[in-house]
Design a protein around this motif. Structure first.
Motif, PDB file in Angstrom:
ATOM      1  N   LEU A 132     -13.210  30.334  29.422  1.00 37.74           N
ATOM      2  CA  LEU A 132     -12.591  30.636  30.718  1.00 37.74           C
ATOM      3  C   LEU A 132     -11.401  29.710  30.962  1.00 37.74           C
ATOM      4  O   LEU A 132     -10.325  30.152  31.373  1.00 37.74           O
ATOM      5  CB  LEU A 132     -13.623  30.488  31.840  1.00 37.74           C
ATOM      6  CG  LEU A 132     -13.093  30.626  33.266  1.00 37.74           C
ATOM      7  CD1 LEU A 132     -12.385  31.960  33.466  1.00 37.74           C
ATOM      8  CD2 LEU A 132     -14.213  30.475  34.299  1.00 37.74           C
ATOM      9  N   SER A 133     -11.614  28.440  30.677  1.00 42.00           N
ATOM     10  CA  SER A 133     -10.569  27.454  30.894  1.00 42.00           C
ATOM     11  C   SER A 133      -9.320  27.783  30.075  1.00 42.00           C
ATOM     12  O   SER A 133      -8.199  27.711  30.588  1.00 42.00           O
ATOM     13  CB  SER A 133     -11.128  26.077  30.511  1.00 42.00           C
ATOM     14  OG  SER A 133     -10.164  25.095  30.723  1.00 42.00           O
ATOM     15  N   GLN A 136      -7.417  30.544  31.714  1.00 43.50           N
ATOM     16  CA  GLN A 136      -6.722  30.129  32.927  1.00 43.50           C
ATOM     17  C   GLN A 136      -5.490  29.297  32.618  1.00 43.50           C
ATOM     18  O   GLN A 136      -4.502  29.330  33.351  1.00 43.50           O
ATOM     19  CB  GLN A 136      -7.691  29.357  33.834  1.00 43.50           C
ATOM     20  CG  GLN A 136      -8.721  30.276  34.466  1.00 43.50           C
ATOM     21  CD  GLN A 136      -9.836  29.529  35.178  1.00 43.50           C
ATOM     22  OE1 GLN A 136     -10.197  28.418  34.782  1.00 43.50           O
ATOM     23  NE2 GLN A 136     -10.390  30.144  36.207  1.00 43.50           N
ATOM     24  N   GLN A 137      -5.557  28.555  31.504  1.00 42.18           N
ATOM     25  CA  GLN A 137      -4.413  27.734  31.121  1.00 42.18           C
ATOM     26  C   GLN A 137      -3.406  28.504  30.272  1.00 42.18           C
ATOM     27  O   GLN A 137      -2.391  27.936  29.853  1.00 42.18           O
ATOM     28  CB  GLN A 137      -4.901  26.489  30.363  1.00 42.18           C
ATOM     29  CG  GLN A 137      -5.529  25.464  31.294  1.00 42.18           C
ATOM     30  CD  GLN A 137      -6.438  24.501  30.552  1.00 42.18           C
ATOM     31  OE1 GLN A 137      -6.320  24.339  29.343  1.00 42.18           O
ATOM     32  NE2 GLN A 137      -7.350  23.869  31.271  1.00 42.18           N
ATOM     33  N   GLN A 144      -3.757  36.204  26.595  1.00 40.48           N
ATOM     34  CA  GLN A 144      -2.379  35.946  26.980  1.00 40.48           C
ATOM     35  C   GLN A 144      -1.460  37.059  26.489  1.00 40.48           C
ATOM     36  O   GLN A 144      -0.550  37.489  27.194  1.00 40.48           O
ATOM     37  CB  GLN A 144      -1.928  34.581  26.432  1.00 40.48           C
ATOM     38  CG  GLN A 144      -0.798  33.966  27.248  1.00 40.48           C
ATOM     39  CD  GLN A 144      -1.111  33.927  28.744  1.00 40.48           C
ATOM     40  OE1 GLN A 144      -2.247  33.638  29.143  1.00 40.48           O
ATOM     41  NE2 GLN A 144      -0.130  34.254  29.578  1.00 40.48           N
ATOM     42  N   ASP A 156      -1.973  40.315  36.830  1.00 36.37           N
ATOM     43  CA  ASP A 156      -2.836  39.574  37.754  1.00 36.37           C
ATOM     44  C   ASP A 156      -4.284  39.998  37.608  1.00 36.37           C
ATOM     45  O   ASP A 156      -5.194  39.173  37.566  1.00 36.37           O
ATOM     46  CB  ASP A 156      -2.424  39.858  39.207  1.00 36.37           C
ATOM     47  CG  ASP A 156      -1.209  39.046  39.591  1.00 36.37           C
ATOM     48  OD1 ASP A 156      -0.728  38.270  38.743  1.00 36.37           O
ATOM     49  OD2 ASP A 156      -0.755  39.206  40.741  1.00 36.37           O
ATOM     50  N   LEU A 159      -6.278  38.800  34.385  1.00 33.11           N
ATOM     51  CA  LEU A 159      -6.856  37.461  34.488  1.00 33.11           C
ATOM     52  C   LEU A 159      -8.007  37.415  35.493  1.00 33.11           C
ATOM     53  O   LEU A 159      -9.066  36.845  35.229  1.00 33.11           O
ATOM     54  CB  LEU A 159      -5.773  36.446  34.874  1.00 33.11           C
ATOM     55  CG  LEU A 159      -6.254  34.994  34.905  1.00 33.11           C
ATOM     56  CD1 LEU A 159      -6.803  34.574  33.548  1.00 33.11           C
ATOM     57  CD2 LEU A 159      -5.137  34.046  35.341  1.00 33.11           C
ATOM     58  N   LYS A 160      -7.789  38.050  36.642  1.00 34.28           N
ATOM     59  CA  LYS A 160      -8.807  38.001  37.691  1.00 34.28           C
ATOM     60  C   LYS A 160     -10.138  38.592  37.227  1.00 34.28           C
ATOM     61  O   LYS A 160     -11.212  38.040  37.494  1.00 34.28           O
ATOM     62  CB  LYS A 160      -8.296  38.740  38.930  1.00 34.28           C
ATOM     63  CG  LYS A 160      -9.276  38.821  40.068  1.00 34.28           C
ATOM     64  CD  LYS A 160      -9.620  37.440  40.651  1.00 34.28           C
ATOM     65  CE  LYS A 160     -10.874  37.482  41.503  1.00 34.28           C
ATOM     66  NZ  LYS A 160     -11.273  36.146  42.018  1.00 34.28           N
ATOM     67  N   ARG A 162     -11.232  38.872  34.142  1.00 37.90           N
ATOM     68  CA  ARG A 162     -11.855  37.960  33.169  1.00 37.90           C
ATOM     69  C   ARG A 162     -12.538  36.810  33.905  1.00 37.90           C
ATOM     70  O   ARG A 162     -13.629  36.398  33.552  1.00 37.90           O
ATOM     71  CB  ARG A 162     -10.798  37.373  32.222  1.00 37.90           C
ATOM     72  CG  ARG A 162      -9.998  38.399  31.469  1.00 37.90           C
ATOM     73  CD  ARG A 162     -10.678  38.846  30.208  1.00 37.90           C
ATOM     74  NE  ARG A 162      -9.969  40.023  29.676  1.00 37.90           N
ATOM     75  CZ  ARG A 162      -9.973  40.380  28.407  1.00 37.90           C
ATOM     76  NH1 ARG A 162     -10.663  39.692  27.520  1.00 37.90           N
ATOM     77  NH2 ARG A 162      -9.317  41.458  28.016  1.00 37.90           N
ATOM     78  N   GLU A 163     -11.875  36.308  34.926  1.00 38.18           N
ATOM     79  CA  GLU A 163     -12.470  35.205  35.700  1.00 38.18           C
ATOM     80  C   GLU A 163     -13.771  35.642  36.343  1.00 38.18           C
ATOM     81  O   GLU A 163     -14.771  34.917  36.317  1.00 38.18           O
ATOM     82  CB  GLU A 163     -11.480  34.711  36.765  1.00 38.18           C
ATOM     83  CG  GLU A 163     -10.360  33.876  36.201  1.00 38.18           C
ATOM     84  CD  GLU A 163      -9.320  33.470  37.238  1.00 38.18           C
ATOM     85  OE1 GLU A 163      -8.560  32.535  36.971  1.00 38.18           O
ATOM     86  OE2 GLU A 163      -9.260  34.107  38.321  1.00 38.18           O
ATOM     87  N   SER A 167     -16.986  33.796  35.030  1.00 44.21           N
ATOM     88  CA  SER A 167     -17.659  32.927  35.992  1.00 44.21           C
ATOM     89  C   SER A 167     -19.051  33.470  36.306  1.00 44.21           C
ATOM     90  O   SER A 167     -19.988  32.704  36.525  1.00 44.21           O
ATOM     91  CB  SER A 167     -16.813  32.748  37.252  1.00 44.21           C
ATOM     92  OG  SER A 167     -16.643  33.993  37.885  1.00 44.21           O
TER      93      SER A 167
END
Lengths: 204, 204
Positions: A132-133, A136-137, A144, A156, A159-160, A162-163, A167
């Motif tokens: 996850l990190s 996000q990076q 990416q 947007d 990514l959201k 996946r988060e 999470s």
DNA sequence: TTGTCCATGTAAACAGTTACATGATTGA
DNA sequence: TCAATCATGTAACTGTTTACATGGACAA
């Protein structure tokens, strides 16, 4: 039944070889589906025959070609159609729980059981956090690529979602860790009680 | 590979027919393993041939016999041996998560997805609570039989381990409910933002 | 007598794992 | 030149699902 969609999903971020897929799906790390290469290659063949992906040669070495696969419009349509359906949930099968409830004649094995559970989900939690990190990076190559090369309107949300997914899986792993820890606390007490009971019976 | 142990475990609380097993395992409700009767009958045959269970006739009607199965000493030993081993975890396969992360081109389907998730785990949570509750009140026939007819030294642990297992599964379901709810909250905001963005572009 | 539940099986198809099999590329 | 990794397949087996198949018991 989801293997075909795991493959279509992977290829929807860009072309890849069977080997690429096998690496992603073999470990299952950072991914939501697992398969061996022995299952992947035949499935790629089926998908190609169905026109959902296309196969083309790519250079691997001097006199050696590898095969790359790309998703077709038909494949994208099928992926979207599937993704938009309501989820269905497989019947519950949990051998860990079965082992636990039938350990009632051998409490001596419970510590091993619970410690293995704890360790398994600690490791899973840590690997999920790392993945996850990296997303996000912006250092997760495949995600990416999807963000950078897909339609900007989608970025947007890519990514959201996946988060959300990761999470959620991290919270699941954390729950298992907490569960195992509290079970081990109970076990400490239980074994302490048993020691005291035996000591009470045979004092001195 | 756990089907045999699910069967041995069930029969370790008392004799039962293939149909009894099918009813327990078919729905999977209040149980940790699922199987259809088409898988159960052949497995019972294998276990009988291996000497782990015994088959005997029992009266079902006036001129109609059914078959009851009982666990043997060898079967009990195998069950204990298996239950005492460290758990192993199957590779992760989660089609719901796959569908979620590939919905980034169709956010319109997310509400359906999340609401179905919420509803699924609400129902699962409620059914698990009912089952746990009936065990704690002594009204779960099979578990009560195990407690009453097993060795008295085991009785406390039988209930305690079921509580551990079921409360763990209830917590899992609660986590999914909370996850889906917070995801739906995010979705409300996301859709509100989109409405405002569109309204801003085309005012009046 | 009709429908629901009790009761027990087999067959075919599908999904997934393990094992077998081969050969090129690349860096130490 | 040796080992690790890249790369692609097939075969046999195990586990699970779906469909086919049959018949008794019991209550409305």
């Amino acid at each position: 039944m989801s293997l075909r969609y795991a493959i279509l999903g992977y290829l929807s971020s860009g072309p890849g070889t069977g080997y690429d897929l096998a690496r992603q799906l073999d470990t299952g790390l950072g991914w939501f589906w697992t398969a061996r290469h022995s299952q992947i290659y035949p499935e790629l063949k089926k998908l190609t025959e169905g026109g959902l992906i296309r196969r083309h040669s790519a250079v691997a070495g001097e006199n050696f070609d590898k095969f790359e696969y790309s998703i077709t419009e038909a494949g994208l349509a099928e992926l979207r159609e599937w993704a938009g359906q309501a989820p269905s949930y497989p019947p519950n099968r949990d051998s860990e729980r079965l082992q636990l409830i039938f350990s009632d004649e051998q409490p001596s094995s419970l510590r091993l059981h619970l410690e293995a559970h704890l360790e398994h989900f600690r490791q899973r939690r840590d690997r999920l956090r790392e993945t996850l990190s990296s997303m996000q990076q912006g250092t997760h190559p495949r995600v990416q690529k999807r963000i950078d090369e897909g339609p900007p309107s989608r970025a947007d949300l890519t990514l959201k979602l996946r988060e959300l997914a990761y999470s959620g899986d991290i919270a699941r792993a954390e729950l298992e860790v907490a569960w195992a820890q509290s079970a081990l606390d109970w076990l400490d007490e239980y074994e302490q009680d048993n020691v005291e009971r035996l000591a009470g019976r045979q004092p001195g």
